[in-house]
Enzyme design. Structure first.
Site, short mmCIF file in Angstrom:
data_model
loop_
_atom_site.label_atom_id
_atom_site.label_comp_id
_atom_site.label_asym_id
_atom_site.label_seq_id
_atom_site.Cartn_x
_atom_site.Cartn_y
_atom_site.Cartn_z
N ALA A 32 31.87 39.10 37.09
CA ALA A 32 30.89 38.15 37.61
C ALA A 32 29.54 38.84 37.77
CB ALA A 32 31.35 37.60 38.96
N GLN A 84 37.71 33.78 30.80
CA GLN A 84 38.69 33.89 31.88
C GLN A 84 38.46 32.80 32.93
OE1 GLN A 84 38.69 36.91 35.17
NE2 GLN A 84 40.41 37.79 34.03
N CYS A 114 41.47 39.02 40.89
CA CYS A 114 40.22 39.17 41.63
C CYS A 114 40.50 39.29 43.13
CB CYS A 114 39.30 37.98 41.37
SG CYS A 114 37.73 38.09 42.26
N ASN A 214 43.85 49.09 32.99
CA ASN A 214 42.55 48.86 33.60
C ASN A 214 42.48 49.57 34.94
OD1 ASN A 214 41.15 46.25 35.51
ND2 ASN A 214 39.94 47.43 34.08
#
Length: 285
Positions: A32, A84, A114, A214
């Site tokens: 974001a 996404q 998130c 990740n």
């Protein structure tokens, strides 16, 4: 607007993603306020194999929010590209995915990782790690709604006391996810401490779909270590690219056996100005 590839069967979707991850090495994470079209272009030119738009609310898509659609703007030159979505209602996410598919992404990714409060309090993102039956319903609904591959991004669990990545990855595979990205932290850890990559290796042994590693990849050495320790199919870079899109060039140069040198101050300045001009072209001054 680009045209999405569509597939008739789940096997075709999985074959496409498997082939893509066999060829891809480094991916730009959906972030974001960061991974807009201008920044994606910079990263792609420096070596990112797959890029993702900033993650968007399924409700925003469903309600036709102009700001949401601005975030999902995809150019003809952007391929492979993922969009996404986050949300908590299977029907809403399925309908949002149908709309999103028309924009032309190669992949629709579902955000189950998130940790940000404003997402979690709406039962989105990593909140769904506490409700895997609902997560499963969401994945099945979206998979059945679209003809593009659906993937998912998760964390290790909500907290150290509720780690459930093995259960979650197996469920996601069975529900139809074509690949799974795993961030090596729990929701409670947010971005604190050091990412734990060992669970990513366990998950890799637990499912047959591609696993994307990740968390805390800041340079080529980190990339090489996470690949060796986890045997993941590809690596997704997030914060490591902010202010340093050359991380993709560094990784690619090393993989190709070249000697990589960091950008000079002049090169850095030129790229900052280039990035600024791209932003202005997209959004005006």
């Amino acid at each position: 607007m680009k045209t999405a590839q569509s597939f008739e069967t789940q096997d075709e979707k999985r074959a496409y993603v498997r082939d893509l991850m066999d060829r891809a090495e480094i991916l730009l994470s959906p972030m974001a306020g960061v991974s807009d079209r201008a920044f994606r272009g910079v990263c792609r030119e420096l070596g990112a194999d797959v890029t993702y738009c900033e993650f968007v609310s399924a409700n925003g898509v469903l309600h036709g929010n102009p700001a949401t659609f601005d975030l999902m703007e995809v150019g003809e030159e952007e391929s492979p590209i993922g969009i996404q979505l986050f949300g908590s209602e299977p029907e809403v996410l399925a309908e949002a995915a149908r709309t999103t598919e028309k924009i032309g992404p190669d992949i629709i990714d579902l955000n189950f990782g998130c940790p940000v409060k404003k997402v979690v309090k709406r039962n989105g993102g990593s909140a769904l790690l506490c409700n895997t039956p609902l997560m499963e319903d969401i994945v099945r609904a979206v998979v059945n709604a679209v003809s593009v591959p659906v993937t998912a991004k998760i964390r290790l669990g909500w907290s150290k006391g509720t780690v459930n990545y093995l259960e979650t990855t197996k469920m996601l595979e069975e529900a139809g996810a074509c690949a799974i990205t795993i961030h090596g932290r729990t929701r409670d850890e947010a971005f604190r401490g050091i990412a734990n990559w060992d669970p990513i290796a366990e998950a890799k042994d637990n499912v047959s779909v591609p696993i994307i590693g990740n968390g805390d990849v800041w340079n080529y050495e980190d990339f090489a270590e996470i690949k060796e320790r986890t045997q993941c199919d590809a690596v997704m870079v997030a914060r490591g690219s902010i202010g340093n899109p050359w991380i993709f060039d560094e990784i690619k140069s090393n993989l190709q056996g070249g000697e990589w040198t960091p950008p000079t101050l002049e090169e850095l300045f030129r790229k900052v100005v280039d990035h600024m001009h791209r932003e202005v072209a997209l959004k005006t001054e």
